[in-house]
Design a protein around this motif. Structure first.
Motif, PDB file in Angstrom:
ATOM      1  N   THR A 112       0.852  -1.187   0.000  1.00 54.76           N
ATOM      2  CA  THR A 112       0.000   0.000   0.000  1.00 54.76           C
ATOM      3  C   THR A 112       0.884   1.232   0.000  1.00 54.76           C
ATOM      4  O   THR A 112       1.667   1.439   0.928  1.00 54.76           O
ATOM      5  N   PHE A 113       0.751   2.022  -1.056  1.00 49.81           N
ATOM      6  CA  PHE A 113       1.531   3.242  -1.214  1.00 49.81           C
ATOM      7  C   PHE A 113       0.635   4.451  -0.996  1.00 49.81           C
ATOM      8  O   PHE A 113      -0.574   4.371  -1.167  1.00 49.81           O
ATOM      9  N   ALA A 114       1.242   5.598  -0.670  1.00 49.76           N
ATOM     10  CA  ALA A 114       0.482   6.837  -0.498  1.00 49.76           C
ATOM     11  C   ALA A 114       0.033   7.395  -1.846  1.00 49.76           C
ATOM     12  O   ALA A 114      -1.040   7.976  -1.962  1.00 49.76           O
ATOM     13  N   LEU A 129      11.355  -7.418   0.165  1.00 47.85           N
ATOM     14  CA  LEU A 129      10.493  -8.458   0.730  1.00 47.85           C
ATOM     15  C   LEU A 129      10.971  -9.856   0.341  1.00 47.85           C
ATOM     16  O   LEU A 129      10.895 -10.789   1.143  1.00 47.85           O
ATOM     17  N   GLU A 130      11.488  -9.994  -0.888  1.00 48.67           N
ATOM     18  CA  GLU A 130      12.019 -11.289  -1.308  1.00 48.67           C
ATOM     19  C   GLU A 130      13.225 -11.678  -0.456  1.00 48.67           C
ATOM     20  O   GLU A 130      13.406 -12.846  -0.122  1.00 48.67           O
ATOM     21  N   ALA A 131      14.036 -10.684  -0.077  1.00 46.29           N
ATOM     22  CA  ALA A 131      15.180 -10.955   0.789  1.00 46.29           C
ATOM     23  C   ALA A 131      14.716 -11.390   2.178  1.00 46.29           C
ATOM     24  O   ALA A 131      15.312 -12.278   2.792  1.00 46.29           O
ATOM     25  N   ILE A 132      13.647 -10.794   2.666  1.00 48.18           N
ATOM     26  CA  ILE A 132      13.109 -11.154   3.983  1.00 48.18           C
ATOM     27  C   ILE A 132      12.478 -12.541   3.954  1.00 48.18           C
ATOM     28  O   ILE A 132      12.740 -13.374   4.818  1.00 48.18           O
ATOM     29  N   ALA A 133      11.659 -12.795   2.925  1.00 53.46           N
ATOM     30  CA  ALA A 133      10.886 -14.035   2.861  1.00 53.46           C
ATOM     31  C   ALA A 133      11.680 -15.203   2.290  1.00 53.46           C
ATOM     32  O   ALA A 133      11.368 -16.363   2.578  1.00 53.46           O
ATOM     33  N   GLY A 134      12.673 -14.906   1.477  1.00 54.43           N
ATOM     34  CA  GLY A 134      13.406 -15.982   0.819  1.00 54.43           C
ATOM     35  C   GLY A 134      12.569 -16.665  -0.254  1.00 54.43           C
ATOM     36  O   GLY A 134      12.817 -17.820  -0.604  1.00 54.43           O
ATOM     37  N   LYS A 135      11.570 -15.966  -0.761  1.00 55.45           N
ATOM     38  CA  LYS A 135      10.677 -16.496  -1.795  1.00 55.45           C
ATOM     39  C   LYS A 135      10.408 -15.418  -2.819  1.00 55.45           C
ATOM     40  O   LYS A 135      10.626 -14.239  -2.565  1.00 55.45           O
ATOM     41  N   LYS A 136       9.911 -15.847  -3.972  1.00 57.90           N
ATOM     42  CA  LYS A 136       9.480 -14.885  -4.982  1.00 57.90           C
ATOM     43  C   LYS A 136       8.186 -14.247  -4.487  1.00 57.90           C
ATOM     44  O   LYS A 136       7.289 -14.927  -4.017  1.00 57.90           O
ATOM     45  N   ILE A 137       8.101 -12.931  -4.577  1.00 60.33           N
ATOM     46  CA  ILE A 137       6.939 -12.193  -4.101  1.00 60.33           C
ATOM     47  C   ILE A 137       6.052 -11.789  -5.278  1.00 60.33           C
ATOM     48  O   ILE A 137       6.543 -11.269  -6.285  1.00 60.33           O
ATOM     49  N   ILE A 138       4.766 -12.029  -5.127  1.00 59.64           N
ATOM     50  CA  ILE A 138       3.773 -11.576  -6.100  1.00 59.64           C
ATOM     51  C   ILE A 138       3.011 -10.432  -5.434  1.00 59.64           C
ATOM     52  O   ILE A 138       2.241 -10.662  -4.499  1.00 59.64           O
ATOM     53  N   PRO A 139       3.259  -9.197  -5.889  1.00 62.28           N
ATOM     54  CA  PRO A 139       2.645  -8.047  -5.213  1.00 62.28           C
ATOM     55  C   PRO A 139       1.246  -7.696  -5.725  1.00 62.28           C
ATOM     56  O   PRO A 139       0.936  -7.879  -6.893  1.00 62.28           O
ATOM     57  N   THR A 140       0.429  -7.216  -4.816  1.00 61.58           N
ATOM     58  CA  THR A 140      -0.835  -6.571  -5.142  1.00 61.58           C
ATOM     59  C   THR A 140      -0.671  -5.136  -4.676  1.00 61.58           C
ATOM     60  O   THR A 140      -0.336  -4.900  -3.513  1.00 61.58           O
ATOM     61  N   ILE A 141      -0.888  -4.188  -5.570  1.00 60.54           N
ATOM     62  CA  ILE A 141      -0.628  -2.777  -5.278  1.00 60.54           C
ATOM     63  C   ILE A 141      -1.935  -2.064  -4.942  1.00 60.54           C
ATOM     64  O   ILE A 141      -2.932  -2.203  -5.648  1.00 60.54           O
ATOM     65  N   LYS A 142      -1.890  -1.310  -3.840  1.00 58.29           N
ATOM     66  CA  LYS A 142      -3.023  -0.466  -3.445  1.00 58.29           C
ATOM     67  C   LYS A 142      -2.489   0.940  -3.187  1.00 58.29           C
ATOM     68  O   LYS A 142      -1.309   1.115  -2.897  1.00 58.29           O
ATOM     69  N   VAL A 143      -3.377   1.916  -3.273  1.00 56.92           N
ATOM     70  CA  VAL A 143      -3.008   3.301  -2.993  1.00 56.92           C
ATOM     71  C   VAL A 143      -3.939   3.823  -1.906  1.00 56.92           C
ATOM     72  O   VAL A 143      -5.150   3.654  -1.983  1.00 56.92           O
ATOM     73  N   LEU A 148       0.222   9.341   3.765  1.00 57.55           N
ATOM     74  CA  LEU A 148       1.013  10.556   3.581  1.00 57.55           C
ATOM     75  C   LEU A 148       2.228  10.326   2.696  1.00 57.55           C
ATOM     76  O   LEU A 148       2.557  11.129   1.852  1.00 57.55           O
ATOM     77  N   GLY A 149       2.922   9.249   2.876  1.00 56.77           N
ATOM     78  CA  GLY A 149       4.104   8.913   2.095  1.00 56.77           C
ATOM     79  C   GLY A 149       4.595   7.549   2.520  1.00 56.77           C
ATOM     80  O   GLY A 149       4.143   6.988   3.513  1.00 56.77           O
ATOM     81  N   GLY A 150       5.506   6.981   1.754  1.00 58.53           N
ATOM     82  CA  GLY A 150       6.062   5.683   2.110  1.00 58.53           C
ATOM     83  C   GLY A 150       5.176   4.532   1.663  1.00 58.53           C
ATOM     84  O   GLY A 150       4.341   4.673   0.779  1.00 58.53           O
ATOM     85  N   SER A 163       5.519   3.633   6.371  1.00 56.67           N
ATOM     86  CA  SER A 163       4.767   4.818   5.958  1.00 56.67           C
ATOM     87  C   SER A 163       5.228   6.048   6.726  1.00 56.67           C
ATOM     88  O   SER A 163       5.728   5.955   7.848  1.00 56.67           O
ATOM     89  N   LEU A 164       5.039   7.196   6.125  1.00 56.06           N
ATOM     90  CA  LEU A 164       5.394   8.456   6.764  1.00 56.06           C
ATOM     91  C   LEU A 164       4.526   8.673   8.006  1.00 56.06           C
ATOM     92  O   LEU A 164       5.015   9.147   9.030  1.00 56.06           O
ATOM     93  N   ALA A 165       3.259   8.307   7.933  1.00 54.57           N
ATOM     94  CA  ALA A 165       2.357   8.452   9.087  1.00 54.57           C
ATOM     95  C   ALA A 165       2.893   7.666  10.282  1.00 54.57           C
ATOM     96  O   ALA A 165       2.902   8.166  11.412  1.00 54.57           O
ATOM     97  N   ASN A 166       3.371   6.463  10.046  1.00 52.47           N
ATOM     98  CA  ASN A 166       3.919   5.645  11.126  1.00 52.47           C
ATOM     99  C   ASN A 166       5.211   6.254  11.685  1.00 52.47           C
ATOM    100  O   ASN A 166       5.424   6.286  12.894  1.00 52.47           O
ATOM    101  N   ARG A 167       6.048   6.757  10.800  1.00 49.30           N
ATOM    102  CA  ARG A 167       7.306   7.371  11.248  1.00 49.30           C
ATOM    103  C   ARG A 167       7.047   8.633  12.076  1.00 49.30           C
ATOM    104  O   ARG A 167       7.742   8.884  13.060  1.00 49.30           O
ATOM    105  N   LEU A 168       6.042   9.413  11.685  1.00 49.61           N
ATOM    106  CA  LEU A 168       5.694  10.606  12.456  1.00 49.61           C
ATOM    107  C   LEU A 168       5.147  10.224  13.834  1.00 49.61           C
ATOM    108  O   LEU A 168       5.485  10.853  14.836  1.00 49.61           O
ATOM    109  N   ASP A 169       4.306   9.205  13.878  1.00 47.99           N
ATOM    110  CA  ASP A 169       3.772   8.722  15.170  1.00 47.99           C
ATOM    111  C   ASP A 169       4.906   8.231  16.070  1.00 47.99           C
ATOM    112  O   ASP A 169       4.926   8.494  17.272  1.00 47.99           O
ATOM    113  N   GLU A 170       5.855   7.524  15.464  1.00 49.52           N
ATOM    114  CA  GLU A 170       7.001   7.017  16.213  1.00 49.52           C
ATOM    115  C   GLU A 170       7.840   8.166  16.767  1.00 49.52           C
ATOM    116  O   GLU A 170       8.256   8.158  17.931  1.00 49.52           O
ATOM    117  N   ALA A 171       8.079   9.179  15.963  1.00 52.16           N
ATOM    118  CA  ALA A 171       8.844  10.360  16.399  1.00 52.16           C
ATOM    119  C   ALA A 171       8.106  11.087  17.517  1.00 52.16           C
ATOM    120  O   ALA A 171       8.722  11.533  18.503  1.00 52.16           O
TER     121      ALA A 171
END
Length: 177
Positions: A112-114, A129-143, A148-150, A163-171
């Motif tokens: 999910t992108f902004a 994600l492929e590096a994390i999962a060690g598998k081929k990733i088939i993406p579904t894209i949402k907006v 906000l970003g990310g 996401s930018l919203a998550n980073r702002l909340d974390e800050a």
């Protein structure tokens, strides 16, 4: 109905019949059949107690034939109708897709992108994600403009939130804490 035992059992049975070259084709046909059977008018008629068992099977056979499904999928549609599992076709299709993905070493992720991402942005996220999962990733894209970003990625039941919203909340939490 997602992940029901019955759906997995039917999906596994279909997968055992498929030869390696037909896995993807049968999956696409099964998803088309499930989408057709999910239409409210059709599912209500096909599952109506007023419809005889024979008529239900004939109707599914005709639907499968008109959809130009391969012979094994036509037969499968009749078996599903015969056992009163028409309402579970979507769950069966999903379980079949999951089994094929597992067999072929793939995993599906929802990204999910902004804003609408470029192909390069998608490739970078998929590569991570492929590096994390060690598998081929088939993406579904949402907006989702609320990000906000990310990007956020849902993979294998886990959510990776960049996401930018998550980073702002974390800050905000760090500054307040």
């Amino acid at each position: 109905m997602k992940g029901s035992r019955v759906a997995r059992r039917y999906a596994r049975a279909l997968l055992e019949l498929a030869d390696k070259g037909a896995l993807e084709k049968w999956g696409a046909e099964l998803e088309r059949l499930a989408a057709m059977a999910d239409s409210p008018e059709l599912v209500e008629r096909l599952t109506s107690p007023e419809l005889s068992e024979q008529s239900r099977q004939e109707a599914m056979a005709k639907i499968a034939e008109r959809m130009e499904l391969s012979f094994p999928l036509r037969s499968f549609a009749v078996v599903v109708a015969q056992h009163g599992r028409i309402r579970e076709l979507s769950a069966i299709a999903e379980a079949y897709r999951d089994l094929v993905d597992q067999m072929l070493g793939r995993e599906r992720a929802t990204l999910t992108f902004a804003i609408q991402p470029s192909d390069d942005e998608i490739k970078r996220v998929v590569a991570g994600l492929e590096a994390i999962a060690g598998k081929k990733i088939i993406p579904t894209i949402k907006v989702d403009a609320a990000l906000l970003g990310g990007v956020t990625a849902e993979l294998g039941g886990k959510i990776y939130d960049g996401s930018l919203a998550n980073r702002l909340d974390e800050a905000k939490r760090r500054l307040a804490g």
